[in-house]
Design an enzyme around this catalytic site. Sequence first.
Site, mmCIF file in Angstrom:
data_model
loop_
_atom_site.group_PDB
_atom_site.id
_atom_site.type_symbol
_atom_site.label_atom_id
_atom_site.label_comp_id
_atom_site.label_asym_id
_atom_site.label_seq_id
_atom_site.Cartn_x
_atom_site.Cartn_y
_atom_site.Cartn_z
ATOM 1 N N CYS A 26 -16.420 83.163 -114.147
ATOM 2 C CA CYS A 26 -16.381 84.304 -115.067
ATOM 3 C C CYS A 26 -17.746 84.973 -115.015
ATOM 4 O O CYS A 26 -18.431 84.911 -114.004
ATOM 5 C CB CYS A 26 -16.008 83.852 -116.474
ATOM 6 S SG CYS A 26 -17.157 82.667 -117.184
ATOM 7 N N HIS A 536 -14.424 48.963 -125.989
ATOM 8 C CA HIS A 536 -13.231 48.434 -125.322
ATOM 9 C C HIS A 536 -12.157 48.204 -126.374
ATOM 10 O O HIS A 536 -12.310 47.369 -127.264
ATOM 11 C CB HIS A 536 -13.580 47.131 -124.606
ATOM 12 C CG HIS A 536 -12.586 46.736 -123.564
ATOM 13 N ND1 HIS A 536 -11.417 46.082 -123.866
ATOM 14 C CD2 HIS A 536 -12.580 46.916 -122.215
ATOM 15 C CE1 HIS A 536 -10.732 45.863 -122.751
ATOM 16 N NE2 HIS A 536 -11.414 46.358 -121.734
#
Length: 617
Positions: A26, A536
Amino acid sequence: MEKRELAEKIIDFLGGPENINNYWHCVTRLRFTINNDEKAQLSEIEKLPGVLGTTIKNNQYQVVIGPGVDTLFSAIEQILGVSKNEDNDAKKETSHKISGKLILDVISGVFQPILPALVAGGMLKGILAIVLAISPSLEKNTTMALFNLIADVPFYFLPFLLAISSSRKFKLNEFLGICMAGALLYPTFVAKIASGNSGLTLFGLKIPVFNYATSVFPVILGVGLMAVIYHFIDRFIPDVLKLVVVPAITLIIAVPLAMWILAPLGAYGGLYLAKGIVWLFNKAGLLAGFLLGFFMPLIVLTGMHQSTSPIQIQNIATLGYDYLLPVSFVHNMAESGAALGTSLRMKDKELRAAGLSTSFSAFIGISEPALYTVNVVHKTSMIAAMCGSGFGGMLTVLLGVKCYAFVMPGITSLPVYVKAGQGFANVLLMIVCLVASFLVSALVALILGGKVDKENKAKSASKSRVEIVSPTSGMIVSLEDVNDPVFSKKTMGEGFAIKPTSDEIYSPVSGKVTMLAVTKHGIGITTSEGVEVLLHLGIDTVELKGEPFQLFVHKGDHVAAGQKIALMDIKQIEKDGKDPTVIFVITNSKDKIKKIDFEYTKGNISFGSNVMSAELI
């Protein structure tokens, strides 16, 4: 660093050419979609000279470059090859379902290529308006008439420009796409429209009357329909007949349907969209202006500001002016003021220089460098930019400021705020809004800048320690008690575990998300001090293939301690025979941590509570 070298390094840190699925740019950013997120190293890209920052939005990897993005993109194209990009675009657009992301991508892809022509025409219109305001007698001058003609060309023939860019976006032959625009602007059809009767029917059904010159949506919808029909027919026609049969059938079906249904729908849509904006600003003008301005920094941050271009163009075509461009203009000035105000309080010479340079960049019309380099980094600066932009947006509505031609918002776009025959009143009011927006954001940043200094000092003072909070609520246990030898023996590093009673997972530290497991059960975060932590979710939950988990962050996102980042379905995990224990470890504790102080006793703990602090080496 040379552009070619920078391009090569960016590609390498994104996983190499084979990992890049699609790429475009862009005004200030390179945009990529990639195949394997694990191969991307945004932290390394951010260290490259010439890169202002990176972000991930809507699955796009965005690299903020600034005004020189087009030159760098050319180097990217030379390395990757345009053909690969086009092939991937075709696959992407034929396989993706319609979604908000896809719509924004189409709008950006259609309007980005034609912006230079629209900006050139808009600037010339503004300059001519200034000339006529100074010398009204030149209105009938034949030279002025010639330049007026030149200024009108990109807008009158806007359907042709859109037909070309839409054809490229939809992977349709450009010359076939131009035929759609030609049908809508065919001289005989235009002449009939002027009389109020198209004089055309489709099997007895009258073709609606609309003037499609300067229109936006009709030709995009028409070319889109043409592309769908073309690609559908192309699958069934033998190769030997494709060149003759497929284009002919496409024109025969697509053009009448577009003129009868889609083009009128697009015209009605554009008309009522413009009327809706007028209604909104008339009924809730001050509030609408303030909210649009206030949230504009966040809109630009996500790249969604590009989606306003067709609305702005449609407003100018339908109403003769636009309300939204002035708000974008004051936003740039707010970003400039916030960066300046913040830099004036900075003691670090390099940070101050960055603030001043990005402030100037925003002043001339490119706000992203200031947004990413200064204002996002310091929350007080971001608040200042939002306040200044909101105040400026409200002021544009209060003073009734209008923009009379499409142009990129920046200090050089002031001429388009002059309307021929009406003097300089409008442009003077626009200047008042710009000055006010700049001053408000600069003053707020300057006043709150003391807080920035304190934050920096606090960061320096606490740089030797990292505080860790509980990522969820539940029963906290020592790492040695975890039923997994890899963690219990501290092979992965020091940490703790929680047997959760809540499905909600929060970030235990502030930092950048550097790893997300494909199965969503592992989240890696790196703090600004370089401490690498792993969250985790459950034991052996990798076998569940991500089904019990929902992530709210992407790789490369910055998160704050206590920020909600995931959900885990504890009942589902237990139903599948797995242990939902949440494990936290510092994976580089041997290299980074001198001493760990645990601040808990075994028992129940709530999310966000202090658990441990780590003293850095």
